[in-house]
Scaffold this motif. Sequence first.
Motif, short mmCIF file in Angstrom:
data_model
loop_
_atom_site.label_atom_id
_atom_site.label_comp_id
_atom_site.label_asym_id
_atom_site.label_seq_id
_atom_site.Cartn_x
_atom_site.Cartn_y
_atom_site.Cartn_z
N ASP A 100 47.89 17.35 11.32
CA ASP A 100 48.39 16.57 12.49
C ASP A 100 48.28 17.73 13.96
O ASP A 100 48.20 17.32 14.94
N LEU A 101 48.87 19.06 13.71
CA LEU A 101 48.61 19.96 14.91
C LEU A 101 47.29 20.03 15.40
O LEU A 101 47.24 20.24 16.67
N TYR A 102 46.16 20.07 14.62
CA TYR A 102 44.72 19.89 15.11
C TYR A 102 44.53 18.86 15.97
O TYR A 102 43.98 18.94 17.03
N PHE A 103 45.05 17.69 15.64
CA PHE A 103 44.78 16.35 16.24
C PHE A 103 45.56 16.40 17.46
O PHE A 103 45.16 15.55 18.35
N LEU A 104 46.39 17.09 17.63
CA LEU A 104 47.41 17.05 18.71
C LEU A 104 46.96 18.26 19.80
O LEU A 104 47.52 18.06 20.82
N GLY A 105 45.84 18.69 19.38
CA GLY A 105 45.35 19.80 20.09
C GLY A 105 46.11 20.94 20.23
O GLY A 105 45.86 21.85 21.04
N ALA A 106 46.96 21.38 19.22
CA ALA A 106 47.68 22.41 19.08
C ALA A 106 46.85 23.83 18.54
O ALA A 106 47.25 24.82 18.69
N ILE A 107 45.95 23.48 17.72
CA ILE A 107 45.09 24.40 17.16
C ILE A 107 43.62 24.37 17.95
O ILE A 107 43.14 23.61 17.49
N THR A 108 43.50 25.55 18.33
CA THR A 108 42.10 25.80 18.89
C THR A 108 41.14 26.29 17.83
O THR A 108 41.65 26.87 16.97
N PRO A 109 39.86 26.57 18.38
CA PRO A 109 38.90 27.27 17.52
C PRO A 109 39.56 28.55 17.31
O PRO A 109 39.08 29.31 16.10
#
Length: 260
Positions: A100-109
């Motif tokens: 969920d954090l990834y899809f919310l844009g909270a986790i960058t590469p």
Amino acid sequence: MKTSAPPAAAFQVKPISPQRIYQEVASQLRTNISEGKLRPGDKLPPERELANMFGVSRNTMREALRALELSGLIELKLGATGGAFVLPGSSNAVVNGMRDLYFLGAITPEHLTQARISVSAAVIRMACERITPEDIAVLEENLAAAERARKAGNFDERTAHHQAFHVLLAKITHNPILIATTEGIMEVTRQFVKAIGLSEEHSYTFASRRRLLTHLRKRDAERAVKEMTSALRRLHEGYMVKARGLAPGVPVVAVKSASR
């Protein structure tokens, strides 16, 4: 799994306040599970009975059970022999939360690579203390399966084996926190690789894995950590090269920091 429900008197419930009712129901059931009043394998009473016990509607009860299922605490089964069953420890909540954090844009590469390097170092150091010949054999078979997939030209299968390697390594630690964290990180990695459409072979991966296995056999944690860290940094560089060349329309969450 057991199929008989524990008696109602075996676990405790309290009157529910009117705000966020389903969350309070879920919280009480979660407490009963954590205190051992409901154990892995136990089947909860039927939904209607639970709703009566808590004094809530069946819809509210259904929401509470769904919340517990998403947390990885219970499994909901359909059919005549179905119902709500308490699960053994599960990393579902951690994995779902990271996704969920990834899809919310909270986790960058960059976040992803930093976390992979740090967690992998902790995993490797603990694994070197606990690894067995049987564990080495499992890792070797994983690498062999990845090589077979590569020779067959099956990139997706090869990638799946390489990603599973990290989870297999984490399981050697027998530490549920490290296992769950690794599974969550690898789920984010899967989503990122899917988003950028990576489809080419990294020629250094197999050689790096073989060197890593040599260090693991010798329980040489520092060299193993160095090998893994180098490989992950090279992977990150490859991901960024791919991400910068993406056409418009690719999900922003995958590449929003790629040009920084």
